[in-house]
Design an enzyme around this catalytic site. Structure first.
Site, PDB file in Angstrom:
ATOM      1  N   ASN A   7      76.542  33.926  31.068  1.00 50.57           N
ATOM      2  CA  ASN A   7      75.169  34.418  31.157  1.00 50.57           C
ATOM      3  C   ASN A   7      74.508  33.681  32.307  1.00 50.57           C
ATOM      4  O   ASN A   7      73.993  32.574  32.151  1.00 50.57           O
ATOM      5  CB  ASN A   7      74.441  34.164  29.833  1.00 50.57           C
ATOM      6  CG  ASN A   7      73.048  34.752  29.798  1.00 50.57           C
ATOM      7  OD1 ASN A   7      72.471  35.103  30.827  1.00 50.57           O
ATOM      8  ND2 ASN A   7      72.485  34.845  28.608  1.00 50.57           N
ATOM      9  N   ARG A  98      76.516  38.970  31.322  1.00 48.17           N
ATOM     10  CA  ARG A  98      75.197  39.563  31.484  1.00 48.17           C
ATOM     11  C   ARG A  98      75.056  39.963  32.948  1.00 48.17           C
ATOM     12  O   ARG A  98      75.190  39.153  33.852  1.00 48.17           O
ATOM     13  CB  ARG A  98      74.109  38.556  31.126  1.00 48.17           C
ATOM     14  CG  ARG A  98      72.700  39.036  31.473  1.00 48.17           C
ATOM     15  CD  ARG A  98      71.674  37.953  31.156  1.00 48.17           C
ATOM     16  NE  ARG A  98      70.352  38.334  31.606  1.00 48.17           N
ATOM     17  CZ  ARG A  98      69.612  37.624  32.452  1.00 48.17           C
ATOM     18  NH1 ARG A  98      70.093  36.507  32.982  1.00 48.17           N
ATOM     19  NH2 ARG A  98      68.416  38.030  32.795  1.00 48.17           N
ATOM     20  N   HIS A 186      65.699  42.200  30.859  1.00 46.09           N
ATOM     21  CA  HIS A 186      65.756  41.400  29.630  1.00 46.09           C
ATOM     22  C   HIS A 186      66.114  42.262  28.415  1.00 46.09           C
ATOM     23  O   HIS A 186      65.819  41.908  27.270  1.00 46.09           O
ATOM     24  CB  HIS A 186      64.416  40.690  29.349  1.00 46.09           C
ATOM     25  CG  HIS A 186      64.096  39.594  30.315  1.00 46.09           C
ATOM     26  ND1 HIS A 186      62.801  39.340  30.733  1.00 46.09           N
ATOM     27  CD2 HIS A 186      64.884  38.699  30.950  1.00 46.09           C
ATOM     28  CE1 HIS A 186      62.803  38.339  31.582  1.00 46.09           C
ATOM     29  NE2 HIS A 186      64.054  37.932  31.732  1.00 46.09           N
ATOM     30  N   ARG A 247      57.517  33.556  39.854  1.00 45.65           N
ATOM     31  CA  ARG A 247      57.329  34.938  40.311  1.00 45.65           C
ATOM     32  C   ARG A 247      55.898  35.381  40.020  1.00 45.65           C
ATOM     33  O   ARG A 247      55.322  35.047  38.995  1.00 45.65           O
ATOM     34  CB  ARG A 247      58.312  35.869  39.599  1.00 45.65           C
ATOM     35  CG  ARG A 247      59.710  35.845  40.201  1.00 45.65           C
ATOM     36  CD  ARG A 247      60.670  36.702  39.405  1.00 45.65           C
ATOM     37  NE  ARG A 247      61.495  35.882  38.517  1.00 45.65           N
ATOM     38  CZ  ARG A 247      62.352  36.371  37.640  1.00 45.65           C
ATOM     39  NH1 ARG A 247      62.500  37.669  37.501  1.00 45.65           N
ATOM     40  NH2 ARG A 247      63.063  35.567  36.879  1.00 45.65           N
ATOM     41  N   GLU A 390      71.128  36.009  23.325  1.00 43.79           N
ATOM     42  CA  GLU A 390      71.705  36.932  24.307  1.00 43.79           C
ATOM     43  C   GLU A 390      73.223  36.796  24.365  1.00 43.79           C
ATOM     44  O   GLU A 390      73.939  37.790  24.462  1.00 43.79           O
ATOM     45  CB  GLU A 390      71.109  36.667  25.689  1.00 43.79           C
ATOM     46  CG  GLU A 390      69.674  37.100  25.871  1.00 43.79           C
ATOM     47  CD  GLU A 390      69.172  36.796  27.262  1.00 43.79           C
ATOM     48  OE1 GLU A 390      68.772  37.722  27.969  1.00 43.79           O
ATOM     49  OE2 GLU A 390      69.174  35.609  27.647  1.00 43.79           O
TER      50      GLU A 390
END
Length: 403
Positions: A7, A98, A186, A247, A390
């Protein structure tokens, strides 16, 4: 079946190993055999590696070098040293990755082929920070493990059924036909948290209207109805939407035109500013890490306080927008690094919805619970803190495809 998961994020590389069988596959989580994390931002020119098994812990500070070399070093701890959990690389049956951007073509997980790798590379133009990193992991696995089957699990796939009204940008339609549209990201986390919320509440997911808040270094929300994402804050790229660590999230595009025309900015300079020098970092002048922002606030740093206030203002506004898309709200979920660990963010965000009857328990919230309902018994909206898994979601997808 031993499933290895990679990931890769912009600031870290998380990896883990599961052993899954028909008998042991549970609904929501399986104990890890081995887990490792590389922190690329630990210190200047220093990379931190942490490896943990059920019987050993390894911590190393490594001189910064090519990412692929660090990943190879990390993988070698699977069969070497105190953290050894397998005899040889061929003991791994499959690897799940991922992959941030799957574009319009990949709406579900797929086994990786040369064609898939080419597509991930082509889609790097849409996710320049993430897709190249994902490819690095795929190539590193091929180098270390040879022909082991690899599976791409796309962050965009969960949002593949967004209605057109939430997908199309209000620009000339010809650009939509060329692939410029809202994709959302996501998705692995949002999907896992929706499923887990239904389990915790012992409710049918199909009956719930949820807003899931994935708040980490990158931040996004998803509006989930009938188990599907119907709206989300990230868009064509992971830059749109909420204020994030470094960001900007959504800004007036006229600002960018102004900087191009009046300040002589190049496209690369804008990219650098919006992705790496904005958000909490840019407004506070302190850090992209919320923990450092809160520490600065405790020392009466007014700019850090402003950064926090802007962050919360935008978070509340977007939660409201998601609830409007759902035409109501049953469950609000907080997850990821900030969502799971910051009582301050949860309390401030929820304060904006007290007029709807949302009430959280201050004591439960302060304890940073995982996989728990922190709302008061009489709250009209359930508020959950869920530890996103995840990696486990990726492992399940990989197992389903490879078995």
């Amino acid at each position: 079946m031993k499933i290895l998961v990679l990931n890769a994020g912009s600031s870290s590389q998380k990896s883990c190993l599961y052993e899954i069988t028909e008998d042991t596959l549970p609904d929501h989580f399986l104990q890890l055999i081995w887990e490792a994390k590389v922190d690329w931002t630990h210190q200047q020119n220093v990379v931190e590696l942490k490896v943990k098994t059920q019987g050993a812990i390894l911590k190393e500070e490594l001189e910064a070098m090519e990412r692929s070399s660090i990943i190879t070093h990390m993988l070698n701890t699977l069969w070497n040293g105190e953290t050894q959990v397998i005899e040889k690389p061929s003991d791994v049956d499959g690897v799940g990755h991922r992959v941030v951007h799957g574009g319009e073509k990949y709406r579900q997980s797929v086994q990786i082929t040369p064609e898939v790798k080419d597509a991930i590379a082509e889609l790097s133009i849409f996710a320049p920070i993430h897709n190249p990193i994902n490819l690095e992991g795929i190539e590193a696995i091929a180098t270390v493990f040879g022909e082991v089957p690899q599976v791409a699990v796309f962050d965009t796939a969960f949002h593949a059924q967004l209605p057109l009204a939430a997908t199309v940008y209000p620009i000339p339609y010809q650009w939509f036909e060329k692939g410029i549209r809202r994709y959302g990201f996501h998705g692995i986390s949002h999907r896992y948290c929706a499923d887990r919320a239904a389990q915790i509440l012992e409710r049918d997911l199909q009956e719930l209207r949820l807003v899931t808040c994935h708040l980490g270094n990158g931040c996004s929300l998803a509006a989930i109805q009938n188990g599907h994402s119907i709206d989300t804050t990230m868009g064509f790229t992971p830059l749109e939407g909420l204020m994030m660590g470094s960001r900007s999230g959504s800004v007036d595009p006229g600002i960018l035109i102004h900087l191009l025309r009046q300040e002589g900015f190049s496209a690369d300079q804008l990219d650098e500013m919006l992705n790496k020098s904005s958000g909490l970092k840019g407004v506070s002048g302190v850090s992209a890490d919320l923990r450092q922002i809160l520490a600065a606030i405790s020392e009466n740093n007014a700019q850090a306080k402003l950064a926090f206030d802007v962050y919360i203002h935008r978070l509340r506004a977007q939660i409201g927008a998601m609830a409007a898309s759902l035409k109501g709200l049953d469950v609000l979920v907080f997850t990821a690094g900030v969502g799971e660990n910051s009582p301050e963010v949860r309390a401030a965000a929820c304060e904006g919805f007290e007029f709807l009857g949302l009430r959280i328990d201050p004591e439960k919230n302060a304890n940073s619970p995982k996989d728990q309902d922190i709302s008061m018994p009489d709250s009209t909206i359930r508020v959950l803190v869920i530890q996103t898994q995840e990696d486990w979601a990726i492992a399940q997808e990989c197992w389903q495809i490879l078995r």
